[in-house]
Design a protein around this motif. Structure first.
Motif, short mmCIF file in Angstrom:
data_model
loop_
_atom_site.label_atom_id
_atom_site.label_comp_id
_atom_site.label_asym_id
_atom_site.label_seq_id
_atom_site.Cartn_x
_atom_site.Cartn_y
_atom_site.Cartn_z
N THR A 34 1.27 -1.09 -0.06
CA THR A 34 0.41 0.35 0.11
C THR A 34 0.85 1.06 0.34
O THR A 34 1.87 1.17 1.05
N LEU A 35 0.63 1.92 -0.99
CA LEU A 35 1.33 3.69 -0.68
C LEU A 35 0.27 4.56 -0.64
O LEU A 35 -0.88 4.44 -1.30
N GLN A 36 0.52 5.40 -0.07
CA GLN A 36 -0.99 6.42 0.02
C GLN A 36 0.05 7.86 -1.27
O GLN A 36 0.93 7.72 -0.57
N VAL A 37 -0.87 8.50 -1.68
CA VAL A 37 -0.73 9.28 -2.39
C VAL A 37 -0.71 10.96 -1.80
O VAL A 37 -2.60 11.15 -1.60
N MET A 38 -0.07 12.05 -2.17
CA MET A 38 -0.81 13.27 -0.93
C MET A 38 0.11 14.10 -2.40
O MET A 38 0.66 14.60 -3.31
N LEU A 53 -4.15 11.61 0.10
CA LEU A 53 -5.74 12.09 -1.71
C LEU A 53 -5.65 10.51 -1.77
O LEU A 53 -7.10 9.99 -1.85
N LEU A 54 -5.60 9.90 -2.47
CA LEU A 54 -5.50 8.23 -3.22
C LEU A 54 -3.93 7.55 -2.40
O LEU A 54 -3.52 7.53 -1.42
N ASN A 55 -5.14 6.10 -1.98
CA ASN A 55 -4.71 5.33 -1.48
C ASN A 55 -4.27 4.27 -2.65
O ASN A 55 -5.67 3.62 -4.11
N VAL A 56 -2.70 3.84 -3.36
CA VAL A 56 -2.66 2.38 -4.12
C VAL A 56 -2.35 1.41 -3.44
O VAL A 56 -1.58 1.12 -2.58
N THR A 57 -3.59 0.04 -3.48
CA THR A 57 -3.20 -1.35 -2.85
C THR A 57 -2.96 -2.11 -3.84
O THR A 57 -3.81 -2.39 -5.31
N SER A 72 -0.48 -7.99 -13.04
CA SER A 72 -1.05 -7.61 -10.86
C SER A 72 -1.05 -6.27 -10.96
O SER A 72 -0.36 -5.01 -11.99
N THR A 73 -2.31 -6.09 -10.79
CA THR A 73 -3.04 -5.09 -11.04
C THR A 73 -3.19 -4.32 -9.51
O THR A 73 -3.15 -4.68 -7.31
N PHE A 74 -2.43 -3.15 -9.24
CA PHE A 74 -2.60 -2.12 -7.88
C PHE A 74 -4.00 -1.33 -8.03
O PHE A 74 -3.75 0.21 -9.40
N GLN A 75 -4.84 -0.77 -7.17
CA GLN A 75 -6.09 0.09 -7.51
C GLN A 75 -5.77 1.03 -6.56
O GLN A 75 -5.27 1.30 -6.11
N VAL A 76 -5.93 2.03 -7.41
CA VAL A 76 -6.33 3.89 -6.91
C VAL A 76 -7.33 3.75 -6.12
O VAL A 76 -8.85 3.76 -7.33
N GLY A 83 -13.98 5.50 -4.28
CA GLY A 83 -14.07 4.80 -5.05
C GLY A 83 -13.49 4.84 -6.08
O GLY A 83 -11.86 6.12 -5.50
N GLN A 84 -12.63 4.04 -6.52
CA GLN A 84 -11.85 3.91 -7.87
C GLN A 84 -12.04 4.94 -8.47
O GLN A 84 -12.49 5.19 -9.51
N VAL A 85 -10.23 5.87 -8.61
CA VAL A 85 -10.34 6.34 -10.18
C VAL A 85 -9.08 6.24 -10.71
O VAL A 85 -9.09 6.68 -11.75
N ALA A 86 -8.51 4.74 -10.57
CA ALA A 86 -7.49 5.00 -11.37
C ALA A 86 -7.56 2.73 -11.13
O ALA A 86 -7.75 1.97 -9.89
#
Length: 161
Positions: A34-38, A53-57, A72-76, A83-86
């Motif tokens: 997991t990464l947190q995006v600011m 702002l966003l979480n990448v999992t 390998s899929t990373f959900q943003v 909700g999913q944005v990318a």
């Protein structure tokens, strides 16, 4: 960025930073990468106490020889369940040639899909940087699929986060 000041003095110009990403504390997503995006907030130039702002999992199992047969899929997603944005997807090889490239080089194929049209160009650029970061953090291990050590061949089927 631009650096200015006296000789021996280090001052960074934070106004050129688009966004940042970090592993959440504590435990970094527990069983999933997991990464947190600011976003970079111009009112807070020292990057202290940025709000995610966003979480990448990403997936729990990835890498190794599984890269030959599984994407390998990373959900943003928006922070707080908005909700999913990318989506960032590391693509599996589509041909024998792609499989050999995957096995013997550091070249990878990625696809990024944007589902939320309200993302700004700055946020999309930040997510492109996050794509490069996920590649570096999770897929650029030397000899990830197989390696020889002490006269023995070791084959990694997958990595478990």
């Amino acid at each position: 960025g631009d650096y200015h000041g006296e000789v021996g003095e280090w001052q960074e110009d934070y106004s050129k930073i688009l966004g940042t990403a970090k592993v959440p504390v504590p435990c970094g997503g527990y069983f999933t990468p997991t990464l947190q995006v600011m976003d970079h907030d111009q009112s807070n130039p020292e990057l202290e106490e940025q709000v995610p702002l966003l979480n990448v999992t990403g997936p729990t199992c990835f890498g190794g020889c599984a890269e030959f047969c599984c994407d390998s899929t990373f959900q943003v997603e928006r922070e707080g369940g908005g909700g999913q944005v990318a989506e960032i997807e590391k693509k599996k090889p589509a041909s024998f040639e792609d499989a050999m490239r995957e096995a013997f080089t550091d070249s990878d194929l990625y696809e990024m899909k944007f589902f939320d049209q309200s993302l700004t160009a700055q946020q999309k650029a930040t997510l492109l940087g996050v794509l490069l970061l996920t590649d570096y953090m999770f897929f650029e291990r030397d000899n990830d699929m197989c390696n020889c050590s002490n006269g023995k061949l070791y084959i990694s089927l997958f990595n478990l986060y």
